[in-house]
Design a protein around this motif. Sequence first.
Motif, PDB file in Angstrom:
ATOM      1  N   ASP A  77       6.730   3.300   1.930  1.00 33.54           N
ATOM      2  CA  ASP A  77       6.373   4.716   1.903  1.00 33.54           C
ATOM      3  C   ASP A  77       6.076   5.316   3.270  1.00 33.54           C
ATOM      4  OD1 ASP A  77       3.969   2.978   1.716  1.00 33.54           O
ATOM      5  OD2 ASP A  77       2.939   4.887   1.948  1.00 33.54           O
TER       6      ASP A  77
ATOM      7  N   GLN B 299       5.561  10.116  -1.440  1.00 31.17           N
ATOM      8  CA  GLN B 299       4.161  10.311  -1.071  1.00 31.17           C
ATOM      9  C   GLN B 299       4.105  11.584  -0.234  1.00 31.17           C
ATOM     10  OE1 GLN B 299       1.708   8.720  -2.260  1.00 31.17           O
ATOM     11  NE2 GLN B 299       2.370   6.660  -2.767  1.00 31.17           N
TER      12      GLN B 299
ATOM     13  N   ASP C  77       0.829  -1.211   0.000  1.00 30.28           N
ATOM     14  CA  ASP C  77       0.000   0.000   0.000  1.00 30.28           C
ATOM     15  C   ASP C  77       0.863   1.260   0.000  1.00 30.28           C
ATOM     16  OD1 ASP C  77      -2.074  -1.853   0.289  1.00 30.28           O
ATOM     17  OD2 ASP C  77      -1.983  -1.723   2.468  1.00 30.28           O
ATOM     18  N   GLY C  78       0.730   2.065  -1.039  1.00 29.47           N
ATOM     19  CA  GLY C  78       1.513   3.286  -1.166  1.00 29.47           C
ATOM     20  C   GLY C  78       2.869   3.056  -1.804  1.00 29.47           C
TER      21      GLY C  78
ATOM     22  N   ARG D  88      -1.940  -0.718  -9.690  1.00 27.78           N
ATOM     23  CA  ARG D  88      -0.488  -0.702  -9.516  1.00 27.78           C
ATOM     24  C   ARG D  88       0.011   0.735  -9.415  1.00 27.78           C
ATOM     25  NH1 ARG D  88       2.073  -5.458 -12.974  1.00 27.78           N
ATOM     26  NH2 ARG D  88       3.676  -3.909 -13.298  1.00 27.78           N
ATOM     27  N   LEU D  89       1.092   0.915  -8.662  1.00 27.99           N
ATOM     28  CA  LEU D  89       1.724   2.226  -8.504  1.00 27.99           C
ATOM     29  C   LEU D  89       3.097   2.169  -9.180  1.00 27.99           C
ATOM     30  CD1 LEU D  89       1.068   4.937  -7.142  1.00 27.99           C
ATOM     31  CD2 LEU D  89       2.212   4.091  -5.109  1.00 27.99           C
ATOM     32  N   GLN D  90       3.292   3.000 -10.173  1.00 35.96           N
ATOM     33  CA  GLN D  90       4.499   2.902 -11.008  1.00 35.96           C
ATOM     34  C   GLN D  90       5.787   3.108 -10.227  1.00 35.96           C
ATOM     35  OE1 GLN D  90       4.473   1.719 -14.170  1.00 35.96           O
ATOM     36  NE2 GLN D  90       6.667   1.593 -13.808  1.00 35.96           N
TER      37      GLN D  90
ATOM     38  N   CYS E 259       1.003  -0.615  -4.685  1.00 38.30           N
ATOM     39  CA  CYS E 259      -0.424  -0.407  -4.945  1.00 38.30           C
ATOM     40  C   CYS E 259      -0.819   1.028  -4.628  1.00 38.30           C
ATOM     41  CB  CYS E 259      -1.282  -1.303  -4.055  1.00 38.30           C
ATOM     42  SG  CYS E 259      -0.902  -3.037  -4.140  1.00 38.30           S
ATOM     43  N   ASP E 260      -1.715   1.569  -5.424  1.00 37.38           N
ATOM     44  CA  ASP E 260      -2.211   2.923  -5.180  1.00 37.38           C
ATOM     45  C   ASP E 260      -3.408   2.880  -4.224  1.00 37.38           C
ATOM     46  OD1 ASP E 260      -2.685   5.613  -5.189  1.00 37.38           O
ATOM     47  OD2 ASP E 260      -3.280   5.723  -7.302  1.00 37.38           O
ATOM     48  N   TYR E 261      -3.128   2.530  -2.989  1.00 39.55           N
ATOM     49  CA  TYR E 261      -4.152   2.447  -1.940  1.00 39.55           C
ATOM     50  C   TYR E 261      -4.848   3.802  -1.758  1.00 39.55           C
ATOM     51  CZ  TYR E 261      -5.922   2.490   2.863  1.00 39.55           C
ATOM     52  OH  TYR E 261      -6.704   2.646   3.973  1.00 39.55           O
ATOM     53  N   GLN E 262      -4.061   4.864  -1.597  1.00 36.95           N
ATOM     54  CA  GLN E 262      -4.628   6.190  -1.313  1.00 36.95           C
ATOM     55  C   GLN E 262      -5.478   6.684  -2.483  1.00 36.95           C
ATOM     56  OE1 GLN E 262      -4.400   7.415   1.630  1.00 36.95           O
ATOM     57  NE2 GLN E 262      -5.298   9.422   1.330  1.00 36.95           N
ATOM     58  N   GLY E 263      -5.010   6.497  -3.694  1.00 36.53           N
ATOM     59  CA  GLY E 263      -5.770   6.924  -4.862  1.00 36.53           C
ATOM     60  C   GLY E 263      -7.096   6.194  -4.974  1.00 36.53           C
TER      61      GLY E 263
END
Length: 188
Positions: free
Chosen positions: A132, A154, A13-14, A67-69, A17-21
């Motif tokens: 993060d 972040q 997460d963060g 997914r978070l790049q 993965c784009d948990y916050q988004g």
Amino acid sequence: MAKVGLVALIDMDGTLCDYQGALLRDLESLRGPADPPLGGDDDSPPWLRARETVIRRQPGWWRSLPRLQLGFDVLAELQALRFEIHVLTKGPVGTPSAWTEKLEWCQQNLPGVPVTITMDKGLVYGKVLVDDWPPYVERWLEWRPRGLVILPAQPWNAGFSHPNAIRYDGHNLGEIRAALRRLCELDG
């Protein structure tokens, strides 16, 4: 084949993965016309925290996180240098189903990569931690004074500083690569 002893732990997460988004997207879809705009405050009112809980408890929510790049950029560098990759994620106490869905996310997006779901990341061995969240980073570094931490940029880690930590913002991959190579040379 991975190099023996070069274990890299990578958060979900963060980081991967784009948990916050995803959470902000879903909160926005529930926002009523009289609700204030979402500001991402740490001191959210109880009604907003309740909505977050409802969202996170939806079946499939964790499994479908995008997914978070930034995290995948660092993952690619670790793989190129033949680090032994392990996903290290914290299991949410109030959402036990998330533990299963986090594992399923990893099986879909990172087949064959071992996964550890824990309550305390500081207890898990590795030479590198990619995470993060500063409190988890600090806890991990307590036990690994020579460890390297890479923080995907972040808003909540903008002011974080530690001699063993590098904040990755998408523009300093050369710095990340050089630090990882130095670690590989030391491990020899």
